[in-house]
Design a protein around this motif. Structure first.
Motif, PDB file in Angstrom:
ATOM      1  N   ILE A   1      42.850  26.162  40.731  1.00 28.88           N
ATOM      2  CA  ILE A   1      43.115  25.348  39.546  1.00 28.88           C
ATOM      3  C   ILE A   1      42.909  23.870  39.859  1.00 28.88           C
ATOM      4  O   ILE A   1      42.256  23.136  39.093  1.00 28.88           O
ATOM      5  CB  ILE A   1      44.548  25.584  39.023  1.00 28.88           C
ATOM      6  N   ARG A   2      43.447  23.412  40.979  1.00 21.62           N
ATOM      7  CA  ARG A   2      43.283  21.995  41.348  1.00 21.62           C
ATOM      8  C   ARG A   2      41.812  21.634  41.539  1.00 21.62           C
ATOM      9  O   ARG A   2      41.340  20.599  41.031  1.00 21.62           O
ATOM     10  CB  ARG A   2      44.074  21.695  42.625  1.00 21.62           C
ATOM     11  N   LEU A   3      41.084  22.480  42.244  1.00 20.02           N
ATOM     12  CA  LEU A   3      39.676  22.199  42.492  1.00 20.02           C
ATOM     13  C   LEU A   3      38.859  22.269  41.204  1.00 20.02           C
ATOM     14  O   LEU A   3      37.948  21.463  40.999  1.00 20.02           O
ATOM     15  CB  LEU A   3      39.123  23.189  43.516  1.00 20.02           C
ATOM     16  N   GLY A   4      39.190  23.216  40.333  1.00 17.34           N
ATOM     17  CA  GLY A   4      38.497  23.301  39.058  1.00 17.34           C
ATOM     18  C   GLY A   4      38.712  22.068  38.209  1.00 17.34           C
ATOM     19  O   GLY A   4      37.780  21.558  37.575  1.00 17.34           O
ATOM     20  N   ALA A   5      39.942  21.571  38.197  1.00 12.21           N
ATOM     21  CA  ALA A   5      40.235  20.351  37.447  1.00 12.21           C
ATOM     22  C   ALA A   5      39.487  19.154  38.038  1.00 12.21           C
ATOM     23  O   ALA A   5      38.958  18.318  37.302  1.00 12.21           O
ATOM     24  CB  ALA A   5      41.738  20.095  37.437  1.00 12.21           C
ATOM     25  N   GLU A   6      39.431  19.074  39.353  1.00 18.37           N
ATOM     26  CA  GLU A   6      38.675  17.992  39.990  1.00 18.37           C
ATOM     27  C   GLU A   6      37.193  18.052  39.610  1.00 18.37           C
ATOM     28  O   GLU A   6      36.523  17.029  39.516  1.00 18.37           O
ATOM     29  CB  GLU A   6      38.821  18.075  41.505  1.00 18.37           C
ATOM     30  N   ALA A   7      36.692  19.262  39.386  1.00 12.80           N
ATOM     31  CA  ALA A   7      35.289  19.438  38.999  1.00 12.80           C
ATOM     32  C   ALA A   7      35.044  19.140  37.527  1.00 12.80           C
ATOM     33  O   ALA A   7      33.893  19.088  37.095  1.00 12.80           O
ATOM     34  CB  ALA A   7      34.838  20.866  39.318  1.00 12.80           C
ATOM     35  N   GLY A   8      36.130  18.975  36.746  1.00 13.20           N
ATOM     36  CA  GLY A   8      35.990  18.578  35.356  1.00 13.20           C
ATOM     37  C   GLY A   8      36.581  19.515  34.322  1.00 13.20           C
ATOM     38  O   GLY A   8      36.520  19.233  33.133  1.00 13.20           O
ATOM     39  N   LEU A   9      37.180  20.627  34.749  1.00 11.50           N
ATOM     40  CA  LEU A   9      37.733  21.579  33.794  1.00 11.50           C
ATOM     41  C   LEU A   9      38.962  21.034  33.079  1.00 11.50           C
ATOM     42  O   LEU A   9      39.729  20.257  33.651  1.00 11.50           O
ATOM     43  CB  LEU A   9      38.139  22.874  34.500  1.00 11.50           C
ATOM     44  N   VAL A  10      39.158  21.513  31.844  1.00 11.78           N
ATOM     45  CA  VAL A  10      40.400  21.248  31.116  1.00 11.78           C
ATOM     46  C   VAL A  10      41.100  22.562  30.770  1.00 11.78           C
ATOM     47  O   VAL A  10      42.068  22.589  30.023  1.00 11.78           O
ATOM     48  CB  VAL A  10      40.149  20.417  29.844  1.00 11.78           C
ATOM     49  N   GLY A  11      40.611  23.643  31.325  1.00 13.94           N
ATOM     50  CA  GLY A  11      41.224  24.949  31.144  1.00 13.94           C
ATOM     51  C   GLY A  11      40.577  25.955  32.066  1.00 13.94           C
ATOM     52  O   GLY A  11      39.482  25.731  32.595  1.00 13.94           O
ATOM     53  N   GLY A  12      41.264  27.071  32.265  1.00 12.99           N
ATOM     54  CA  GLY A  12      40.705  28.114  33.106  1.00 12.99           C
ATOM     55  C   GLY A  12      41.590  29.340  33.096  1.00 12.99           C
ATOM     56  O   GLY A  12      42.771  29.268  32.738  1.00 12.99           O
TER      57      GLY A  12
ATOM     58  N   ARG B   1      52.331  31.993  38.095  1.00 18.30           N
ATOM     59  CA  ARG B   1      53.326  30.926  38.215  1.00 18.30           C
ATOM     60  C   ARG B   1      52.808  29.790  39.098  1.00 18.30           C
ATOM     61  O   ARG B   1      52.960  28.608  38.771  1.00 18.30           O
ATOM     62  CB  ARG B   1      54.634  31.500  38.780  1.00 18.30           C
ATOM     63  N   ALA B   2      52.182  30.148  40.194  1.00 14.81           N
ATOM     64  CA  ALA B   2      51.627  29.126  41.078  1.00 14.81           C
ATOM     65  C   ALA B   2      50.502  28.357  40.390  1.00 14.81           C
ATOM     66  O   ALA B   2      50.393  27.124  40.522  1.00 14.81           O
ATOM     67  CB  ALA B   2      51.121  29.774  42.363  1.00 14.81           C
ATOM     68  N   ALA B   3      49.661  29.068  39.659  1.00 12.23           N
ATOM     69  CA  ALA B   3      48.585  28.404  38.925  1.00 12.23           C
ATOM     70  C   ALA B   3      49.140  27.469  37.857  1.00 12.23           C
ATOM     71  O   ALA B   3      48.633  26.352  37.656  1.00 12.23           O
ATOM     72  CB  ALA B   3      47.672  29.455  38.289  1.00 12.23           C
ATOM     73  N   ALA B   4      50.193  27.909  37.166  1.00 17.07           N
ATOM     74  CA  ALA B   4      50.807  27.076  36.130  1.00 17.07           C
ATOM     75  C   ALA B   4      51.425  25.820  36.727  1.00 17.07           C
ATOM     76  O   ALA B   4      51.302  24.723  36.159  1.00 17.07           O
ATOM     77  CB  ALA B   4      51.865  27.878  35.377  1.00 17.07           C
ATOM     78  N   GLU B   5      52.080  25.954  37.853  1.00 17.90           N
ATOM     79  CA  GLU B   5      52.676  24.787  38.508  1.00 17.90           C
ATOM     80  C   GLU B   5      51.594  23.799  38.921  1.00 17.90           C
ATOM     81  O   GLU B   5      51.763  22.575  38.766  1.00 17.90           O
ATOM     82  CB  GLU B   5      53.499  25.233  39.711  1.00 17.90           C
ATOM     83  N   ALA B   6      50.478  24.298  39.419  1.00 11.63           N
ATOM     84  CA  ALA B   6      49.370  23.415  39.783  1.00 11.63           C
ATOM     85  C   ALA B   6      48.802  22.727  38.549  1.00 11.63           C
ATOM     86  O   ALA B   6      48.481  21.525  38.577  1.00 11.63           O
ATOM     87  CB  ALA B   6      48.288  24.210  40.492  1.00 11.63           C
ATOM     88  N   ALA B   7      48.688  23.464  37.453  1.00 10.62           N
ATOM     89  CA  ALA B   7      48.156  22.885  36.216  1.00 10.62           C
ATOM     90  C   ALA B   7      49.062  21.786  35.684  1.00 10.62           C
ATOM     91  O   ALA B   7      48.593  20.732  35.230  1.00 10.62           O
ATOM     92  CB  ALA B   7      47.964  23.980  35.169  1.00 10.62           C
ATOM     93  N   ARG B   8      50.382  22.008  35.740  1.00  9.75           N
ATOM     94  CA  ARG B   8      51.327  21.013  35.219  1.00  9.75           C
ATOM     95  C   ARG B   8      51.364  19.752  36.077  1.00  9.75           C
ATOM     96  O   ARG B   8      51.769  18.683  35.598  1.00  9.75           O
ATOM     97  CB  ARG B   8      52.729  21.611  35.132  1.00  9.75           C
ATOM     98  N   ALA B   9      50.954  19.864  37.327  1.00  5.36           N
ATOM     99  CA  ALA B   9      50.974  18.707  38.224  1.00  5.36           C
ATOM    100  C   ALA B   9      49.719  17.849  38.101  1.00  5.36           C
ATOM    101  O   ALA B   9      49.643  16.783  38.719  1.00  5.36           O
ATOM    102  CB  ALA B   9      51.134  19.182  39.670  1.00  5.36           C
ATOM    103  N   LEU B  10      48.755  18.275  37.304  1.00  4.93           N
ATOM    104  CA  LEU B  10      47.516  17.518  37.152  1.00  4.93           C
ATOM    105  C   LEU B  10      47.764  16.239  36.352  1.00  4.93           C
ATOM    106  O   LEU B  10      48.702  16.172  35.555  1.00  4.93           O
ATOM    107  CB  LEU B  10      46.468  18.379  36.439  1.00  4.93           C
ATOM    108  N   PRO B  11      46.901  15.241  36.501  1.00  7.37           N
ATOM    109  CA  PRO B  11      47.071  13.994  35.744  1.00  7.37           C
ATOM    110  C   PRO B  11      46.631  14.095  34.289  1.00  7.37           C
ATOM    111  O   PRO B  11      46.763  13.129  33.543  1.00  7.37           O
ATOM    112  CB  PRO B  11      46.183  13.002  36.514  1.00  7.37           C
TER     113      PRO B  11
END
Length: 276
Positions: free
Chosen positions: A100-111, A135-145
C-alpha cells in the motif's frame, strides 16, 4: 496536472455521492487515455490485462513490475487511479502494508488486497489471517499524507469455494478491519449481489455483474451496488479483436476486419482528450 491529493479527494467523493459509478480497467497508457477521453471518472488497473501486455500469465507479475506500471499510468490522465494489488505481494500483514505504501508513492489513490494465497492447493487465507492482512493495509493507508480508498476482496467464488455465507462473513471481517470498499468477484446471481450489499455497510464493488447472466448497469445500481469494474474484459476484448483479425489475414487472406477498426486519427484524438 491534477495533484494526487485532488485525485484522492475526487475518488472518495465518487464513493460518497448517491448512485453508482463505472470503474473500467485499462492495461496501458493508450487504453487509459482512451477511457478517460470517453468520459469515465476513475480508472483501475487490471492484473490479468497488464500481465498479458507483458507476455505472461496472471499472477506472474512481480511487485516491481506492477509499481512500474502504476508509475506510467498515474500521470497519463487526470483521473484517480486505483490498482489491483493482488494479495499484497506477500503473505505477511507487513507485506500488504508495504505494498500500500509503495503503491501510494507510485501515485495510487486506491487499491485492493485479496485473500487468495496463490497456492491452488490451499487457495484462501484463513479468515482471521486474511482480516489481519486487511487491518495492516488499512493502517498503512490511514498513515498516508493523502486519502486512500482501500478495497478488500473475498475470492471465494473465483477459487473453488462458492460459499455465500463464508464470503459475507469474510467481507464483514474485512469491513471491521478497516476496508473502505468490499468486493467479492464472480458472484453468480443478482440475489447473491443483493445479499452482499445488504450484509455490509461499506460500498460494494461488483465485477461486471452476475456471472450466471449479465444484466444492465441500471439493475446493478438499483440493487445498491456502488461501483462496477470490468477486470480483464476490455483487454480481453481488444486482444480478441487482434486474434480474429490476424486469423482472417492468415486463413482467408482478406482485410474485412478493417471495416470495424477505428481510424488512427480518431484514436489519437481520443487519447489527446483523455491525457493529463
Amino acid at each position: 496536472m491534477t495533484s494526487q491529493a485532488d485525485k484522492a479527494h475526487a475518488f472518495r467523493q465518487l464513493h460518497e455521492r448517491p448512485g453508482m459509478f463505472l470503474f473500467p480497467n485499462p492495461w496501458d497508457v493508450g487504453s487509459a487515455r482512451m477511457l478517460a477521453g470517453l468520459g469515465f471518472e476513475a480508472l483501475a488497473t487490471t492484473s490479468s490485462g497488464f500481465a498479458a501486455s507483458m507476455g505472461v500469465a496472471d499472477y506472474h507479475v512481480t511487485r516491481e513490475m506492477k509499481l512500474a506500471h502504476i508509475r506510467t499510468l498515474t500521470p497519463a490522465t487526470p483521473l484517480p487511479l486505483a490498482a489491483d494489488l493482488e494479495n499484497g505481494f506477500g503473505h505477511a500483514p507487513e507485506d500488504c502494508a508495504e505494498t500500500i505504501r509503495l503503491g501510494a508513492e507510485a501515485g495510487l489513490v486506491g487499491g485492493s488486497i485479496e485473500d487468495y494465497t496463490t497456492d491452488p492447493q490451499n487457495p484462501l487465507y484463513e479468515a482471521a489471517e486474511a482480516a489481519d492482512r486487511i487491518r495492516a493495509a488499512a493502517e498503512a493507508a490511514r498513515a498516508l499524507p493523502h486519502d486512500f480508498v482501500l478495497t478488500a476482496r473475498a475470492e471465494n467464488f473465483l477459487r473453488g469455494n462458492p460459499d455465500l455465507g463464508d464470503t459475507i462473513a469474510r467481507l464483514q471481517a474485512y469491513q471491521e478491519a478497516g476496508a473502505d470498499v468490499l468486493y467479492a468477484p464472480a458472484l453468480q446471481t443478482m440475489d447473491q449481489i443483493r445479499s452482499v450489499v445488504s450484509s455490509v455497510d461499506r460500498p460494494v464493488n461488483v465485477l461486471m455483474g452476475p456471472f450466471s447472466g449479465f444484466v444492465s448497469m441500471a439493475k446493478l445500481e438499483s440493487a445498491g451496488v456502488k461501483r462496477v469494474s470490468m477486470g480483464s474484459a476490455f483487454s480481453n476484448t481488444a486482444y480478441g479483436a487482434l486474434i480474429l483479425a490476424a486469423k482472417e489475414l492468415m486463413q482467408e487472406g482478406t482485410l474485412d476486419f478493417l471495416t470495424v477498426a477505428p481510424k488512427g486519427s480518431d484514436i489519437a484524438a481520443l487519447m489527446k482528450a483523455g491525457s493529463a
